[in-house]
Design a protein around this motif. Structure first.
Motif, PDB file in Angstrom:
ATOM      1  N   ARG A  30      -5.902   3.714  -6.868  1.00 55.40           N
ATOM      2  CA  ARG A  30      -6.901   4.436  -6.860  1.00 55.40           C
ATOM      3  C   ARG A  30      -7.957   5.322  -6.864  1.00 55.40           C
ATOM      4  O   ARG A  30      -7.730   5.982  -6.119  1.00 55.40           O
ATOM      5  CB  ARG A  30      -5.502   5.317  -7.511  1.00 55.40           C
ATOM      6  CG  ARG A  30      -3.755   5.191  -8.256  1.00 55.40           C
ATOM      7  CD  ARG A  30      -3.580   5.600  -9.114  1.00 55.40           C
ATOM      8  NE  ARG A  30      -3.798   5.071 -10.124  1.00 55.40           N
ATOM      9  CZ  ARG A  30      -3.486   4.253 -11.643  1.00 55.40           C
ATOM     10  NH1 ARG A  30      -1.681   3.379 -10.905  1.00 55.40           N
ATOM     11  NH2 ARG A  30      -3.443   3.359 -12.587  1.00 55.40           N
ATOM     12  N   GLU A  33      -9.147   5.014  -3.468  1.00 53.62           N
ATOM     13  CA  GLU A  33      -8.391   6.408  -2.775  1.00 53.62           C
ATOM     14  C   GLU A  33      -8.983   7.613  -3.631  1.00 53.62           C
ATOM     15  O   GLU A  33      -9.455   8.698  -2.731  1.00 53.62           O
ATOM     16  CB  GLU A  33      -7.067   6.845  -3.090  1.00 53.62           C
ATOM     17  CG  GLU A  33      -6.423   8.171  -2.919  1.00 53.62           C
ATOM     18  CD  GLU A  33      -4.886   8.211  -2.933  1.00 53.62           C
ATOM     19  OE1 GLU A  33      -4.107   8.326  -2.515  1.00 53.62           O
ATOM     20  OE2 GLU A  33      -4.513   7.376  -3.397  1.00 53.62           O
ATOM     21  N   THR A  39      -6.613   6.359   2.091  1.00 56.42           N
ATOM     22  CA  THR A  39      -6.012   7.469   2.335  1.00 56.42           C
ATOM     23  C   THR A  39      -4.378   6.744   2.813  1.00 56.42           C
ATOM     24  O   THR A  39      -3.829   7.729   3.480  1.00 56.42           O
ATOM     25  CB  THR A  39      -6.512   8.353   3.877  1.00 56.42           C
ATOM     26  OG1 THR A  39      -6.527   8.568   4.765  1.00 56.42           O
ATOM     27  CG2 THR A  39      -7.316   9.350   2.843  1.00 56.42           C
ATOM     28  N   LYS A  41      -0.501   6.972   2.920  1.00 52.15           N
ATOM     29  CA  LYS A  41       0.354   8.512   3.193  1.00 52.15           C
ATOM     30  C   LYS A  41       0.811   8.529   1.960  1.00 52.15           C
ATOM     31  O   LYS A  41       1.103   7.476   1.082  1.00 52.15           O
ATOM     32  CB  LYS A  41       1.661   8.542   4.140  1.00 52.15           C
ATOM     33  CG  LYS A  41       0.373   7.791   5.470  1.00 52.15           C
ATOM     34  CD  LYS A  41       0.074   9.689   6.227  1.00 52.15           C
ATOM     35  CE  LYS A  41      -0.983   8.894   7.548  1.00 52.15           C
ATOM     36  NZ  LYS A  41      -1.805   8.472   7.365  1.00 52.15           N
ATOM     37  N   ARG A  42       2.086   9.546   2.090  1.00 51.38           N
ATOM     38  CA  ARG A  42       2.420   9.508   0.897  1.00 51.38           C
ATOM     39  C   ARG A  42       4.262   9.515   0.791  1.00 51.38           C
ATOM     40  O   ARG A  42       4.741  10.599   1.952  1.00 51.38           O
ATOM     41  CB  ARG A  42       2.675  10.973  -0.003  1.00 51.38           C
ATOM     42  CG  ARG A  42       1.319  11.214  -0.587  1.00 51.38           C
ATOM     43  CD  ARG A  42       0.902  10.243  -2.050  1.00 51.38           C
ATOM     44  NE  ARG A  42      -0.304  10.292  -2.461  1.00 51.38           N
ATOM     45  CZ  ARG A  42      -0.697   9.626  -3.657  1.00 51.38           C
ATOM     46  NH1 ARG A  42       0.651   9.782  -4.572  1.00 51.38           N
ATOM     47  NH2 ARG A  42      -1.966  10.329  -3.936  1.00 51.38           N
ATOM     48  N   GLY A  46       6.217  11.938  -3.529  1.00 53.02           N
ATOM     49  CA  GLY A  46       5.331  11.298  -3.636  1.00 53.02           C
ATOM     50  C   GLY A  46       4.553   9.436  -3.866  1.00 53.02           C
ATOM     51  O   GLY A  46       3.445   9.380  -4.411  1.00 53.02           O
ATOM     52  N   GLN A  47       5.319   8.877  -3.348  1.00 56.27           N
ATOM     53  CA  GLN A  47       3.962   7.402  -4.014  1.00 56.27           C
ATOM     54  C   GLN A  47       3.653   7.032  -2.599  1.00 56.27           C
ATOM     55  O   GLN A  47       4.089   7.523  -1.724  1.00 56.27           O
ATOM     56  CB  GLN A  47       6.000   6.897  -3.940  1.00 56.27           C
ATOM     57  CG  GLN A  47       6.767   6.841  -5.623  1.00 56.27           C
ATOM     58  CD  GLN A  47       7.752   7.641  -4.424  1.00 56.27           C
ATOM     59  OE1 GLN A  47       8.742   8.310  -3.122  1.00 56.27           O
ATOM     60  NE2 GLN A  47       9.345   7.558  -5.127  1.00 56.27           N
ATOM     61  N   ARG A  48       2.978   6.844  -2.631  1.00 64.29           N
ATOM     62  CA  ARG A  48       1.530   6.026  -2.348  1.00 64.29           C
ATOM     63  C   ARG A  48       2.574   5.082  -0.909  1.00 64.29           C
ATOM     64  O   ARG A  48       3.540   4.581  -1.848  1.00 64.29           O
ATOM     65  CB  ARG A  48       0.429   5.344  -2.425  1.00 64.29           C
ATOM     66  CG  ARG A  48      -0.046   6.126  -3.037  1.00 64.29           C
ATOM     67  CD  ARG A  48      -1.584   5.592  -4.444  1.00 64.29           C
ATOM     68  NE  ARG A  48      -2.029   6.447  -5.066  1.00 64.29           N
ATOM     69  CZ  ARG A  48      -1.838   6.970  -5.770  1.00 64.29           C
ATOM     70  NH1 ARG A  48      -0.644   6.497  -6.506  1.00 64.29           N
ATOM     71  NH2 ARG A  48      -3.143   8.024  -6.565  1.00 64.29           N
ATOM     72  N   ARG A  49       2.203   5.127   0.475  1.00 62.97           N
ATOM     73  CA  ARG A  49       2.875   4.329   1.626  1.00 62.97           C
ATOM     74  C   ARG A  49       1.316   3.630   2.176  1.00 62.97           C
ATOM     75  O   ARG A  49       0.869   4.595   2.497  1.00 62.97           O
ATOM     76  CB  ARG A  49       3.844   4.794   1.931  1.00 62.97           C
ATOM     77  CG  ARG A  49       5.100   5.378   1.564  1.00 62.97           C
ATOM     78  CD  ARG A  49       5.687   3.856   0.882  1.00 62.97           C
ATOM     79  NE  ARG A  49       7.125   3.954   0.216  1.00 62.97           N
ATOM     80  CZ  ARG A  49       7.465   3.567  -0.655  1.00 62.97           C
ATOM     81  NH1 ARG A  49       6.959   2.231  -0.950  1.00 62.97           N
ATOM     82  NH2 ARG A  49       8.210   3.956  -1.029  1.00 62.97           N
TER      83      ARG A  49
END
Length: 112
Positions: A30, A33, A39, A41-42, A46-49
């Motif tokens: 985090r 980021e 960066t 994706k979401r 909203g979970q980070r992928r």
């Protein structure tokens, strides 16, 4: 872009998998980021992928930090690499257009 490169760009990996692959903590990821070094994706909710390319970048960040570079240094290194890639892409596109023009001229000579 090749199909293998497209696959490497697919953001499908959750934070837990990234943690295991990179040995970084959620907090570290985090933080990177937040400092715009990555960066992700979401996904829904909203979970980070993350993609395989994101994993590679996180490992690069880790190596640079281990070598004593700061996040600002790393950000500048990535920016320089991106500018170099963009310049190369511009050169490639210019060459491609030049070749297309040459082929068009050859075609006109062959079909008067």
């Amino acid at each position: 872009m090749s199909s293998s490169e497209l696959q490497r760009n697919r953001a499908v990996l959750p934070m837990s998998t990234v943690r295991e692959l990179t040995l970084l903590t959620d907090r570290q990821i985090r933080y990177y980021e937040q400092h715009e070094l990555i960066t992700p994706k979401r996904g829904k909710g909203g979970q980070r992928r993350f993609s395989l390319n994101d994993i590679d970048r996180l490992l690069q960040i880790k190596d640079y930090l281990d070598a004593g570079d700061s996040t600002a240094d790393i950000k500048e290194l990535f920016a320089k690499a991106e500018r170099k890639n963009q310049a190369q892409l511009g050169t490639d596109n210019s060459l491609r257009r030049s070749l297309q023009d040459e082929f068009a001229q050859i075609a006109r000579f062959n079909n008067p």
